[in-house]
Enzyme design. Structure first.
Site, PDB file in Angstrom:
ATOM      1  N   CYS A 102      -6.381  -6.807   4.319  1.00 28.74           N
ATOM      2  CA  CYS A 102      -7.580  -6.836   5.156  1.00 28.74           C
ATOM      3  C   CYS A 102      -8.647  -7.775   4.612  1.00 28.74           C
ATOM      4  O   CYS A 102      -9.579  -8.144   5.339  1.00 28.74           O
ATOM      5  CB  CYS A 102      -8.146  -5.426   5.305  1.00 28.74           C
ATOM      6  SG  CYS A 102      -7.047  -4.286   6.178  1.00 28.74           S
ATOM      7  N   ALA A 106       0.802  -1.229   0.000  1.00 29.28           N
ATOM      8  CA  ALA A 106       0.000   0.000   0.000  1.00 29.28           C
ATOM      9  C   ALA A 106       0.834   1.278   0.000  1.00 29.28           C
ATOM     10  O   ALA A 106       0.711   2.123  -0.901  1.00 29.28           O
ATOM     11  CB  ALA A 106      -0.940  -0.012   1.200  1.00 29.28           C
ATOM     12  N   ALA A 114      -4.775  -6.646  -0.976  1.00 28.14           N
ATOM     13  CA  ALA A 114      -5.605  -6.199   0.145  1.00 28.14           C
ATOM     14  C   ALA A 114      -5.465  -7.171   1.311  1.00 28.14           C
ATOM     15  O   ALA A 114      -6.180  -8.171   1.395  1.00 28.14           O
ATOM     16  CB  ALA A 114      -7.058  -6.087  -0.290  1.00 28.14           C
TER      17      ALA A 114
END
Length: 445
Positions: free
Chosen positions: A43, A11, A41
């Site tokens: 998460c 990120a 991602a």
């Protein structure tokens, strides 16, 4: 030609890289990632394991090939940086596939090496069936083990967001799940009243929750995990997940002379600059300025990593930008329940020497007379002397995130609890009451 090197391809690193190539199209940008995947991602990993997300490809925002072919970034996978030479402005690396070593020069360098799961020095850590969750490959290994192995009983060690989300993911596979935590409650970032709502909801969904458990080790049988041993009991386990926290990957920076700060995260200023000229840091490896605490903190989240990466990239390109800081906002899904928080918890406020008043109300997410109104608990934490709002939390099947987002905005602008009553918030019976739940709570002060 200006030379930029990014260490870390997720990120923060790639947010910075994109800002650089957009502002300086002729610049050389090299991104060195020790894993096999860029910009994924993290998460979303529990939801892949639980089956909500069918393929890991759905979690990848941009592939290494996209960065190379579309944006001209020299994105290299399996490249581990071994040393930074600030005086020479070079970075040493090793290609983990070929074993070949190399060096790349830089004018400006970003350290975006992220964080790693904490792995305690317990006996049995290396047994088959013991996992951490950080990468796509971790998630694939867990899902395959659950689906193909003889897994019936799962023990999760750690009651934070990853542990709680994974309890739901493993329960979706109809496994018996136990979650252990050494603290008196799960979700220690939340106040006990709100955390208790989450605990009760987990138990209603078949998860056995055992707080105040000190783990001694993992017991094996035929090379596989068979049980988790605590100071008080032994729990059978075919799968063990370690979710006891993360630590910043700051050793590389420290060895180069970069100053570290809270919890050994890299110390940066608002421009994401370190103490060494031309070297920046961002994301889960860096400190995060906390606007409510008025000091640096370490709360690694994907939202913050993207913001800090963007700020770093703008400044590395020669323009001006400053990171405004965080207020400690977070939300997680606990089966059908949303658990959200922002600002300070009661304990955090008291640790800072504040005298606070905490009000909790139990209400509905919209007008009670409109069908399908859901229970919603709201909690406000207020500094007594000035009535300053310093935190807020919520739990409910609907509307917890919305209310905490409003409170996060109020904290950003340093509103008092009484000023919450003046906010012009939306109302219609399917969505809200005439007094929003946070205003209902504010009226108690």
């Amino acid at each position: 030609m200006q030379k930029f090197v990014i260490v870390g391809g997720d990120a923060a690193g790639m947010s910075a890289a994109m800002q650089i190539v957009r502002r300086l199209p002729d610049a050389s940008v090299v991104a060195l990632e020790m894993g096999d995947t860029f910009s994924y991602a993290q998460c979303g990993l529990p939801y892949y394991i639980g089956g909500d997300i069918p393929e890991t490809d759905n979690l990848i925002a941009r592939s290494a090939e996209t960065f190379r072919n579309k944006y001209g970034i020299d994105a290299r996978t399996y490249h581990k940086v071994t040393k930074i030479h600030p005086s020479e402005k070079t970075v040493d690396f090793i290609n983990m596939q070929s074993g070949e070593a190399g060096t790349v020069p830089y004018d400006r360098l970003l350290i975006a090496t992220g964080a790693r799961p904490v792995v305690p020095e317990w006996e049995g850590i290396d047994l088959q069936g013991v996992f951490v969750l950080k990468t796509i490959r971790d998630a694939e290994r867990i899902r395959e083990y659950v689906r193909n192995g003889e897994v019936n009983k799962c023990v999760i060690i750690g009651g934070g967001p990853i542990g709680i989300e994974m309890a739901e993911a493993l329960s979706a596979s109809e496994k018996k799940v136990t979650i252990l935590d050494r603290n008196p409650q799960l979700a220690t970032a939340w106040n006990s009243e709100i955390a208790e709502i989450a605990k009760q909801h987990m138990e209603e969904n078949g998860v056995l929750v055992k707080p105040e458990q000190n783990v001694k080790g993992i017991v094996g049988q035929n090379g596989k995990a068979a049980a988790v041993e605590t100071e008080s009991e032994t729990l059978e386990a075919d799968l063990v997940l370690l979710a006891v926290g993360v630590a910043p990957n700051s050793e590389l920076a420290k060895d180069a002379g970069v100053q570290l700060g809270v919890r050994n995260a890299i110390q940066v200023n608002a421009r994401m600059e370190t103490n060494l000229p031309g070297i920046y840091a961002a994301g889960d490896v860096a400190v995060h300025y906390h606007r409510v605490k008025k000091k640096d903190d370490y709360i690694p989240l994907g939202t913050t990593a993207n913001k800090q990466g963007r700020i770093a990239g703008i400044n590395m390109s020669g323009e001006q930008a400053a990171f405004a800081g965080i207020v400690g906002s977070a939300v997680m899904k606990v089966f059908e329940l949303g658990l959200a928080r922002t600002g300070l918890s009661r304990k955090e406020a008291e640790d800072l020497g504040m005298e606070v008043e905490v009000v909790t109300i139990n209400t509905k997410d919209h007008a009670g007379y409109y069908p399908n109104a859901e229970d919603l608990s709201i909690q406000l934490i207020v500094e007594k002397s000035a009535g300053q709002l310093v935190g807020g939390q919520a739990a409910g099947k609907s509307g917890a995130d919305k209310r905490v987002d409003v409170l996060a905005t109020a904290l950003y602008h340093e509103l008092t609890v009484h000023e919450l009553l003046d906010l012009d918030l939306t109302y219609a019976p399917p969505f809200n009451g005439v007094w929003d739940p946070i205003q209902q709570a504010a009226r108690r002060f």
